[in-house]
Scaffold this active site. Structure first.
Site, PDB file in Angstrom:
ATOM      1  CE  LYS A  78      -3.781   1.630   2.875  1.00  0.00           C
ATOM      2  NZ  LYS A  78      -4.580   1.485   4.103  1.00  0.00           N
ATOM      3  CB  SER A 113      -8.126   3.046   3.133  1.00  0.00           C
ATOM      4  OG  SER A 113      -7.297   2.470   3.936  1.00  0.00           O
ATOM      5  CB  SER A 122      -7.848   0.182   5.862  1.00  0.00           C
ATOM      6  OG  SER A 122      -8.687   1.408   5.855  1.00  0.00           O
TER       7      SER A 122
END
Lengths: 99, 480
Positions: free
Chosen positions: B83, B158, B182
């Site tokens: 990420k 996310s 997330s």
């Protein structure tokens, strides 16, 4: 305080100043509505009686963690400066804060 | 020929050992998936094609000399993504926010260093909501990722780019971050497995901070087995993160070969997670998963976490307050650009947090939320005195349409109803695929345990994935 879930304009401007955010006129209006609505949602917490409840700020169970005070390798000044827009010699350059 | 869409880390390691394919072929296969499908899926912000291929070729030379390198470096030559909130030395790291456009970190996050030392190969950085602020990737300052199961739908957030990448064979796992769901929610939306660890299990050093008392780092992969392999590498004390835990129970791999065939555990389903607002197909799938647990030897009961209805309000007040403090560092002086480059959702969260911490409102909002946090934690303490594990849905809704919630920030926040409750208590939760809707959209469940119970979660998850095959289904990328 908020009326009809709309946060007063001066309050939005005050918070923006504290947060160092320059907001456009549209953002100010949007935040009056959105923050007002969100804060009204938070009022659900008012149902709870919390006088005798202690606050919890973290759950790791750890306290006073320190590491050995040993000198280790760190970034060179050039590396540390490499992502800055304005530098002077081995310094970061900032705007004057005192007149 | 490598079937990269289906290949797990376990299978890849076996294939590399037997020299069925080379490290270069494996990395190339992952990069080809990106070339073929990422124009549509938009999972990646940065792809490190040349660096990854160089490393893979180097790995092949080492394998030729040292056949057993895999014993020393357990993830040797395994391609993965991270990420974009992880600092990666010499590889752009933006947090998916325009304020960090072009930012080139001078050092690696501890997790990236550990994966590097274990031999894993970084193929790129994945898209997410900026700094992790969102549930769909639609708040990203660069692009909106798409769900590989249906490209009109969000991949969740996310860490939506990470989940979409793993589901599409773009790297064998992804490393992500979970503050309020997330990792779990995008894993669930994309039908892959994801682990939110106990708070402190994995070092946060070098990860862009969202809410420091809630942030956790964990893997997304194609199976629980693969998550075990990754957590074994990344977990453990790091002196660069004062909140990281001493490993006291780190033999995660034992969960993969349990001593007993049966799994006689007490499993609870919190009734508050099956109440109003849940999609009936998700409820059905979780109840069905409960039956699988019974078949595994567990005793199932309904339990209660009575303060759940207050969790979203308390979570957001705590998280936003920490956001307003953490994001004060973005001043455009040492790195990054000016604060005018923050995305609207970033500004919204800073504003709310600043409000909750400001003079006159601190007691009414922030302090009150910290007290509710005590109640939320007590709920879990109480329930875990009666049961060993909880199973629950990850999300009340199916993957939603792109654009469906973008004009209503509060509605987007409410999508996190079943995940944000976990982080304030610091307990771990393992998200797993548990079915598909009638329109072939993934359904997900989470197995929640008490603090530091990852090994038990792994055991439960491995057994569940032996009994079910939801995790072996893959999206049809030819018809995106």
């Amino acid at each position: 305080m908020k009326k009809n879930n709309i946060l007063p304009r001066e309050e939005v401007l005050h918070i923006a100043k504290l947060a160092c955010l320059d907001l456009s006129e549209k953002e100010v209006k949007d935040f009056q509505l959105q923050l007002g609505e969100i804060l009204a949602f938070m009022d659900v917490l008012k149902e709870l009686k919390l006088n005798d409840v202690k606050a919890t700020s973290q759950v790791s169970g750890l306290e006073y963690i320190t590491r050995a005070d040993k000198i280790k390798n760190s970034l060179s000044a050039d590396e540390a400066k490499s992502q800055a827009k304005k530098t002077y010699k081995s310094f970061f350059q900032v705007r004057a804060v005192l007149e | 020929m490598i079937d990269i869409l289906r290949l797990t880390i376990k299978e890849a390691l076996a294939g590399l050992r037997k020299q069925e394919f080379s490290a270069e072929e494996l990395t190339l296969a992952s990069l080809k998936q990106i070339e073929k499908y990422d124009k549509k899926l938009k999972a990646f912000i940065t792809v490190c094609k040349n660096e990854a291929l160089d490393k893979a070729r180097e790995a092949d030379k080492i394998i030729a000399k040292e056949r057993n390198i895999f014993d020393r470096k357990p993830l040797f030559a395994i391609p993965y993504s991270a990420k974009d909130v992880f600092c990666t030395k010499g590889v752009k790291s933006t947090g998916s926010s325009q304020i960090l456009k072009g930012f080139m970190p001078q050092y690696n996050a501890t997790v990236i260093d550990r994966l590097d030392q274990a031999g894993a190969i970084l193929i790129g950085k994945t898209n997410c909501d900026p700094f992790g602020f969102g549930s769909s990737t639609e708040n990203s300052g660069f692009q909106t990722s798409r769900n590989p199961w249906n490209s009109k739908k969000v991949p969740g957030g996310s860490s939506g780019g990470s989940a979409a990448a793993v589901a599409s064979g773009m790297g064998l796992f992804s490393i992500a971050e979970d503050t309020g769901g997330s990792i779990r929610q995008p894993a669930s939306f994309c039908s892959v497995s994801g682990l939110k660890v106990s708070y402190g299990r994995v070092s946060r050093y070098g990860v862009m901070a969202y809410a420091s008392s809630l942030d956790t780092i964990g893997p997304i992969g194609k199976s629980v087995y693969d998550l075990v392999l990754v957590l074994s590498i990344i977990a453990g004390k790091d002196e660069m993160d004062a909140s990281s835990l001493q490993e006291i129970d780190n033999k995660y791999k034992e969960a993969l070969s349990p001593k007993r065939a049966d799994f006689k555990k007490k499993v609870g389903i919190p009734k508050e997670y099956l109440g109003e607002g849940i999609d009936p197909q998700i409820k059905q799938a979780v109840l069905q998963a409960g039956k699988v647990f019974e078949k595994m030897g567990c005793r199932l009961s309904m339990v209660s976490l009575p303060n759940t209805k207050y969790a979203i309000a308390a979570y957001y007040l705590i998280a936003m307050s920490e956001v307003s403090a953490n994001l004060a560092r973005y001043d455009g002086i040492r790195f990054g650009r000016g604060r005018e480059y923050f995305e609207p959702e970033v500004k919204r969260r800073i504003m709310l947090g600043t409000y909750a911490l400001s003079s006159g409102y601190f007691d009414e909002y922030y302090k009150k939320a910290l007290k509710v946090r005590t109640l939320l934690k007590k709920d879990f303490d109480n329930v875990f005195s009666r049961v060993d594990l909880l199973i629950a849905p990850v999300s009340p809704t199916l993957p939603f349409d792109i654009g469906e919630k973008t004009n209503d920030p509060l509605a987007m926040w409410l999508a996190d109803a079943y995940t944000v409750t976990i982080n304030p208590a610091g307990v771990p939760s393992l998200a797993l695929p548990c079915g598909f809707s009638k329109d072939n959209l993934p359904l997900g469940m989470q197995i929640i345990g008490q603090q530091k119970s990852e090994k038990l979660l792994f055991e439960a998850g491995t057994k569940f994935q032996t009994e079910t095959n939801w995790h072996t289904k893959h999206p049809d990328l030819e018809n995106l």
